[in-house]
Scaffold this active site. Structure first.
Site, PDB file in Angstrom:
ATOM      1  N   ARG A 262       1.038  -1.268   0.081  1.00 34.47           N
ATOM      2  CA  ARG A 262       0.130  -0.202  -0.018  1.00 34.47           C
ATOM      3  C   ARG A 262       0.834   1.083  -0.151  1.00 34.47           C
ATOM      4  O   ARG A 262       0.597   2.292  -0.663  1.00 34.47           O
ATOM      5  CB  ARG A 262      -0.792   0.021   1.314  1.00 34.47           C
ATOM      6  CG  ARG A 262      -1.686   1.330   1.304  1.00 34.47           C
ATOM      7  CD  ARG A 262      -3.043   1.367   2.285  1.00 34.47           C
ATOM      8  NE  ARG A 262      -2.766   0.637   3.501  1.00 34.47           N
ATOM      9  CZ  ARG A 262      -1.928   0.689   4.473  1.00 34.47           C
ATOM     10  NH1 ARG A 262      -1.440   2.036   4.548  1.00 34.47           N
ATOM     11  NH2 ARG A 262      -1.984  -0.149   5.420  1.00 34.47           N
TER      12      ARG A 262
ATOM     13  N   TYR B 243     -16.917  16.491 -14.420  1.00 33.01           N
ATOM     14  CA  TYR B 243     -17.513  14.939 -14.266  1.00 33.01           C
ATOM     15  C   TYR B 243     -18.535  14.847 -13.443  1.00 33.01           C
ATOM     16  O   TYR B 243     -18.279  15.308 -12.024  1.00 33.01           O
ATOM     17  CB  TYR B 243     -16.453  14.020 -14.403  1.00 33.01           C
ATOM     18  CG  TYR B 243     -16.663  12.511 -13.784  1.00 33.01           C
ATOM     19  CD1 TYR B 243     -17.465  12.102 -14.721  1.00 33.01           C
ATOM     20  CD2 TYR B 243     -16.144  12.018 -12.760  1.00 33.01           C
ATOM     21  CE1 TYR B 243     -17.739  10.694 -14.707  1.00 33.01           C
ATOM     22  CE2 TYR B 243     -16.605  10.619 -12.690  1.00 33.01           C
ATOM     23  CZ  TYR B 243     -17.391  10.109 -13.332  1.00 33.01           C
ATOM     24  OH  TYR B 243     -17.871   8.758 -13.253  1.00 33.01           O
TER      25      TYR B 243
ATOM     26  N   ASP C  29      -8.213  18.623 -13.798  1.00 32.72           N
ATOM     27  CA  ASP C  29      -8.403  17.228 -14.251  1.00 32.72           C
ATOM     28  C   ASP C  29      -8.050  17.078 -15.700  1.00 32.72           C
ATOM     29  O   ASP C  29      -8.706  17.813 -16.622  1.00 32.72           O
ATOM     30  CB  ASP C  29      -9.586  16.665 -14.190  1.00 32.72           C
ATOM     31  CG  ASP C  29     -10.313  15.290 -14.702  1.00 32.72           C
ATOM     32  OD1 ASP C  29      -9.488  14.911 -15.464  1.00 32.72           O
ATOM     33  OD2 ASP C  29     -10.941  14.860 -13.919  1.00 32.72           O
TER      34      ASP C  29
ATOM     35  N   LYS D 178      -9.092   6.258 -18.910  1.00 36.55           N
ATOM     36  CA  LYS D 178      -9.579   6.719 -20.296  1.00 36.55           C
ATOM     37  C   LYS D 178      -8.265   6.611 -21.356  1.00 36.55           C
ATOM     38  O   LYS D 178      -7.816   5.567 -21.572  1.00 36.55           O
ATOM     39  CB  LYS D 178      -9.861   8.107 -19.823  1.00 36.55           C
ATOM     40  CG  LYS D 178     -10.935   8.171 -18.915  1.00 36.55           C
ATOM     41  CD  LYS D 178     -12.212   7.493 -19.273  1.00 36.55           C
ATOM     42  CE  LYS D 178     -13.380   7.179 -18.150  1.00 36.55           C
ATOM     43  NZ  LYS D 178     -13.106   7.805 -16.977  1.00 36.55           N
TER      44      LYS D 178
HETATM   45  C1  PLP Z   1     -12.893  13.871 -16.662  1.00 41.62           C
HETATM   46  C2  PLP Z   1     -13.075  12.575 -15.616  1.00 41.62           C
HETATM   47  N1  PLP Z   1     -12.315  12.754 -14.351  1.00 41.62           N
HETATM   48  C3  PLP Z   1     -12.521  11.529 -13.590  1.00 41.62           C
HETATM   49  C4  PLP Z   1     -13.418  10.530 -13.972  1.00 41.62           C
HETATM   50  C5  PLP Z   1     -13.293   9.425 -12.993  1.00 41.62           C
HETATM   51  O1  PLP Z   1     -12.356   8.532 -13.232  1.00 41.62           O
HETATM   52  P1  PLP Z   1     -12.801   6.873 -12.982  1.00 41.62           P
HETATM   53  O2  PLP Z   1     -14.005   6.429 -13.723  1.00 41.62           O
HETATM   54  O3  PLP Z   1     -11.643   6.471 -13.205  1.00 41.62           O
HETATM   55  O4  PLP Z   1     -13.087   6.798 -11.387  1.00 41.62           O
HETATM   56  C6  PLP Z   1     -13.994  10.469 -14.930  1.00 41.62           C
HETATM   57  C7  PLP Z   1     -14.646   9.289 -15.428  1.00 41.62           C
HETATM   58  O5  PLP Z   1     -15.546   9.257 -16.439  1.00 41.62           O
HETATM   59  C8  PLP Z   1     -13.569  11.573 -15.930  1.00 41.62           C
HETATM   60  O6  PLP Z   1     -14.417  11.586 -17.241  1.00 41.62           O
END
Ligand code: PLP
Length: 381
Positions: free
Chosen positions: A46, A98, A170, A195
């Site tokens: 961890r 998101y 992000d 992604k």
């Molecule tokens: C822009 C963005 N940030 C964060 C996330 C969250 O990621 P995760 O699904 O890997 O938890 C997503 C998920 O769709 C996203 O599109």
């Protein structure tokens, strides 16, 4: 060194023990300690694992950070970063982030005493109006999910700095190949590695990095204390995905440019959101701060009542959550990825019920175009 070379040779790209060019998967939870109280570099997985460590070094190098952190999902990375704040702190947030980020803030952090204001973060006046004596950070997505809004990161981060705020970006939609927020003044960069970085829709992962040693220390503490780390198998798989990021992103955005033009000209399509289109309000900023315009498109049909019929009629393009894989994926944010945002808030941000988000894959573009064409023409039976 160009980023496309770093994608392949960056981080710890070979096993120091054997010279293996693919980092080995250290499938272990713990490490032998030869002397009591004197652990080696690794103590417990961890806290640190060599396979994860290689990935963490890689993301730090790609984004220009001092240290990287890998998590079991993008949201786990966001959770660890939002845990830097205290009850009473206030954040300013883009209004079309998101849906899961919104849900985490609204349902998990707000009850713990964190507050936030969502604004159209393209507009500095709105940021200014949202500022309070307790504001600690500006949280942005650019391009944003799902409206592909482009935020001038350099300007926003400079404004945040003037006001003593951290800027958190992000960077999931752009990836470090297209945009490097730390170089534009951000303090922390986040990714859903699920992604484009993974790129093959076969893993769930999150990454964070920062160029400030003090923040790195705190994020590292949160990573180990909260414990949402990425396992060694997925750490390996994510590194394998990252090696081909440059060629994939070039192919994604080449296809996306063609599809955006096709949709713009189609009589059944009302509006197309793609930063590569000259009439996109963020086109010039995107051209300045990104290497390309990416592979994500959003659009609205002339007849909103045909959305379900349209997405269900597609044969190659898959109706599914997520994005950034080699295969084209389509979704309806109001029903899927952004359903956790209340309708009034969604609509105020411009996310209509009929908005469709398309992650353009790297298939032959003619096949994607033909698929869209046949589905746009399908009539209710
Ligand atoms: C822009 C963005 N940030 C964060 C996330 C969250 O990621 P995760 O699904 O890997 O938890 C997503 C998920 O769709 C996203 O599109």
């Amino acid at each position: 060194m160009d980023l496309s070379t770093k994608l392949i040779h960056g981080g710890i790209s070979e096993d120091p023990l054997t010279g293996a060019v693919s980092v080995p998967i250290y499938q272990t939870s713990t490490y032998r300690q030869k002397k009591l109280g004197q652990p080696g570099d690794f103590e417990y997985s961890r806290s640190g694992n060599p396979t994860r460590n290689a990935l963490e070094e890689l993301i730090a190098e790609l984004e220009g950070g001092v240290k990287g952190f890998a998590f079991g999902s993008g949201l786990a990375a966001i959770h660890a970063v939002l845990s830097l704040f205290q009850p009473g702190d206030h954040l300013i947030l883009g209004d079309d982030v998101y849906g899961g980020t919104f849900r985490l803030l609204e349902k998990v952090f707000k009850p713990l005493g964190l507050s936030y204001t969502m604004v159209d973060s393209q507009d500095l006046a709105q940021l200014e109006a949202a500022l309070t004596a307790h504001t600690k950070a500006l949280y942005l997505e650019s391009p944003s999910n799902p409206l592909l809004k482009i935020i001038d990161l350099e300007k926003s981060a400079a404004w945040a700095k003037e006001n003593g705020l951290l800027t958190i970006v992000d960077n999931t939609f752009a990836t470090p190949y297209l945009q490097q927020p730390l170089a534009l003044g951000a303090d922390i960069v986040l990714h859903s590695g699920t992604k484009y970085l993974g790129g093959h829709s076969d893993l769930v992962a999150g990454l964070a990095t920062t160029d400030k040693a003090e923040l790195a220390e705190k994020i590292g503490f949160n990573q180990n204390s909260i414990g949402g780390v990425l396992g060694p198998q997925d750490s390996w798989l994510l590194q394998r995905g990252i090696k081909t990021l440059a060629v994939r992103m070039e192919a994604h955005q080449k296809n996306a440019e063609t599809i955006a033009a096709f949709l713009t000209d189609h009589p059944a399509v009302d509006k197309v959101y793609y930063p590569g289109l000259a009439d996109h309000p963020g086109h010039e900023i995107a051209a300045k701060q990104m290497r390309g315009f990416g592979g994500m498109i959003a659009f609205e049909l002339v007849d909103e009542s045909r959305v379900a019929e349209f997405v269900e009629a597609l044969k190659i393009i898959t109706l599914a959550e997520s994005l950034g894989g080699v295969e084209s994926l389509i979704e309806v944010p109001a029903v899927m990825t952004h359903a956790s945002i209340p309708k009034e808030k969604r609509e105020a941000a411009g996310i209509k019920d009929g908005l469709i988000r398309l992650s353009v894959g790297i298939e032959a573009v003619e096949d994607l175009q033909n698929d869209l064409e046949q589905a746009l023409l399908v009539k209710n039976k």
